[in-house]
Structures are given as C-alpha cells and as structure tokens.
Design an enzyme around this catalytic site. Structure first.
Site, mmCIF file in Angstrom:
data_model
loop_
_atom_site.group_PDB
_atom_site.id
_atom_site.type_symbol
_atom_site.label_atom_id
_atom_site.label_comp_id
_atom_site.label_asym_id
_atom_site.label_seq_id
_atom_site.Cartn_x
_atom_site.Cartn_y
_atom_site.Cartn_z
ATOM 1 N N TYR A 4 0.837 -1.187 0.000
ATOM 2 C CA TYR A 4 0.000 0.000 0.000
ATOM 3 C C TYR A 4 0.877 1.242 0.000
ATOM 4 C CZ TYR A 4 -3.498 -3.394 1.649
ATOM 5 O OH TYR A 4 -4.320 -4.483 1.801
ATOM 6 N N HIS A 46 0.246 -11.917 1.064
ATOM 7 C CA HIS A 46 -0.789 -11.085 0.443
ATOM 8 C C HIS A 46 -1.491 -11.811 -0.698
ATOM 9 C CE1 HIS A 46 -1.709 -6.509 -0.085
ATOM 10 N NE2 HIS A 46 -2.789 -7.242 -0.249
ATOM 11 N N SER A 102 -12.785 -5.216 2.567
ATOM 12 C CA SER A 102 -13.809 -4.557 1.746
ATOM 13 C C SER A 102 -15.219 -4.974 2.158
ATOM 14 C CB SER A 102 -13.584 -4.858 0.256
ATOM 15 O OG SER A 102 -12.386 -4.296 -0.200
ATOM 16 N N ARG A 138 -16.024 -1.894 -1.129
ATOM 17 C CA ARG A 138 -15.141 -0.795 -1.561
ATOM 18 C C ARG A 138 -15.905 0.544 -1.581
ATOM 19 N NH1 ARG A 138 -10.763 -3.608 -2.879
ATOM 20 N NH2 ARG A 138 -11.008 -5.665 -3.797
ATOM 21 N N GLY A 139 -16.786 0.694 -0.604
ATOM 22 C CA GLY A 139 -17.537 1.932 -0.461
ATOM 23 C C GLY A 139 -18.882 1.933 -1.164
#
Length: 326
Positions: free
Chosen positions: A56, A125, A204, A208-209
């Site tokens: 990130y 990851h 998420s 993702r919103g």
C-alpha cells in the site's frame, strides 16, 4: 469492544478492525494528519486491529501506521502483508514473490517501517503459484520462531492451499473479500476455515464503499481512484449494482441505521468473522463502529438474504481474477 479470537493460537482482536490502505493508496487523495487522527480515534474506541501492507503506497502506508502507533504499541494488533512486489496487485513490475529469501527480506523491511520489534499477524498477500506454499509458510514459521512475527495468515487462498499451509504451521487468519456483494466465501472458504479453527478477516466489507450508498455515478469517483478500473464500478455493472444497494438502503431505513451500518452488522453476525472496514476519516470510522450496537433479528437476516443473495453483484471483483483463490 467485544474481543474475538482469530485461530486457536491465542490471537484476540477487537470485533472490528480498521483497514488502513485508503490512507495511502487507491482511493484518491489522502490527508496524513486526518488519517493519523482516525487511527488514534480507532484506538480510543477500542478498535485494536490495524491492517496494512508493504504494497500500500507502496511502503508509505506502513510508515504512516508506524508513525500513528508510536508510543502506543501495547494498544495495537498490527497486521501487515508481503507478496506484491512494487505495489498493489504487483503492478510495479515485480509481480508476486513467495520465495523464502523474499519473505525474510520483506519482513525486515516491514518491521523497520512500522517501527516495531514484532508483527502480530503476518499475511502472505497473494499466493505465489511459482513457489510451493510449504516453502513460503516454512519461511514464515521461521519468523515466528525468531520472534519477529507472532501469528500467520493468508490472503485470498483457496481451500486446498489453506490445508497445505496449515499442515506446515498453524494459520490463524484467512483474509478475503466478504460482504453483501461478495458472498462467495460462504461456498467453500468459510466451511474450511471453521473446520480448521482459522479466523476469517473480511476485507472490503462495504464493497469498496459501494454499499455505503454514497456513490451514485461513476463520475463520483476521483480521477485517480483505483475503483474506476474495477469491473463492478463500470458501465452496466455500476447501474445494476445500484439496484442491490437500494434494496439494502430500504432495509437500513426500517432499522433507522445507515446502509454501511447494516452491511457491517450483518457481517458481525457471521461466525468467526472480523470485518476490517477501511476509512481515512474519523466521521466514517465512528459510523462504522456504531454498527456493533445493532441487533438483527431472524426476520432482518432473512430480508437481507433476499435483498442481497449470493451472486447478486454484477461484474467480477477484479479485472484479473487470476491473482485470487490460488
């Protein structure tokens, strides 16, 4: 804040964590001061699981988290990840690396950026198809023996891979996308981790919103927003997914809560699941944490199931799904 166990090895975390990726990556411009204030507010509210990764930024998010927790290490469970070389999705040219030598190198780098002497939960990851999972997890296990890492995790791993990894060293957590528009884990992943006693960390959890109901048009996304390149946010998929969100909003209104709170409350009813909604703003954090106080009845859960059944979302999660479920 209610504690929840991840795995059987002794790791306990808050029932909800904080995803820190958006503070440095993917979701448009960020404000470091507000991001750090958000982490501090999370700790005040009892949220102790902070989720980051060397991908990130890349690297910048670990440095930010390290700055935020300086002097407060005992209050925090730090979770970070290795595997993507050069940034999120490995787009920096390095791809995915699970070689033992890289595992050791990546861990040392993360410890330095975070400013800590150990990582509480260390994830691969993404699984590297070029390296047997036994070799990667063997190197991760060595980090545990050295005291650099406390507990091990995998992200987006397939059931067969989880079984092989768990045979080398106990896996405490699997992190995979899980929400009202990504319910695939219910088919095989959740039964597998429950059988093995592995915790499940849902990233998420708000789509993702999208499940917040705040996005109504593709143009609402900042020009440099990572979501513009994800299938579910494009064209007809975007419009079809708005219909799903509107159904969730209707149920949320009857409970006098926000759609985001309803989506999180639903996840919190799932056995062994710890959601880590990401935000870079205190206001959103406080709204998310308030979901812990919502009670859903059997009738509520049935209505949610009908409004957002498995497979309801339109479009793939990623444009290239080859990096998941290995």
């Amino acid at each position: 804040m209610e504690p929840r166990r991840l795995g059987k090895q002794g790791l306990t975390v808050s029932a909800m964590g904080l995803g820190c990726m958006g503070m440095s990556d993917a979701y448009g411009p960020a404000d470091e001061a507000e991001s750090i204030a958000t982490i501090h507010r999370a700790l005040e509210l009892g949220v102790n699981l902070l989720d980051t990764s060397d991908a990130y930024g890349p690297l910048a998010n670990e440095e930010l988290v390290g700055k935020a927790i300086r002097g407060r290490r005992d209050e925090v469970r730090v979770a970070t990840k290795f595997g993507f070389v050069g940034g999120t999705d490995g787009k920096g040219g390095g791809g995915i690396d699970g070689r033992p030598a890289y595992v050791r190198e990546a861990c040392d780098g993360s410890l330095q950026r975070l400013g800590v002497d150990h990582i509480d939960l260390y994830y691969q990851h993404r699984v590297d198809p070029k390296v047997p999972i036994e070799e990667t997890v063997g190197a991760m296990a060595e980090l545990v023996r050295q005291g650099k890492v406390r507990y091990l995790g995998l992200c987006e791993a397939a059931p067969a891979t989880i079984l092989r990894a768990h045979a080398v060293h106990p896996i405490s957590a699997l992190q995979t996308e899980y929400s009202l528009w990504s319910r695939d884990p219910e088919d095989e992943l959740l039964p597998t981790v429950r059988e093995l006693g592995i915790g499940f960390v849902a990233y998420s959890p708000l789509g993702r919103g999208f499940l917040t109901g705040q996005l109504r048009r593709f143009e609402d996304l900042p020009a440099d927003d990572w979501r513009r390149h994800r299938p579910r946010f494009q064209g007809e998929n975007f419009q079809r997914n708005l219909e799903l969100v509107d159904r969730v909003k209707e149920i949320a209104a009857t409970k006098q809560v926000t759609p985001a709170q309803l989506a999180l409350a639903w996840l919190l009813t799932q056995e062994g699941v710890v959601p880590i909604p990401g935000t870079k703003r205190r206001k959103n954090l406080e709204e998310n944490v308030a979901a812990l106080g919502i009670t859903l009845t059997r009738e509520d859960l049935q209505r949610i199931d009908e409004a957002a059944p498995k497979g309801a979302a339109s479009g793939e999660r990623y444009e290239d799904m080859s990096v998941v479920n290995r």
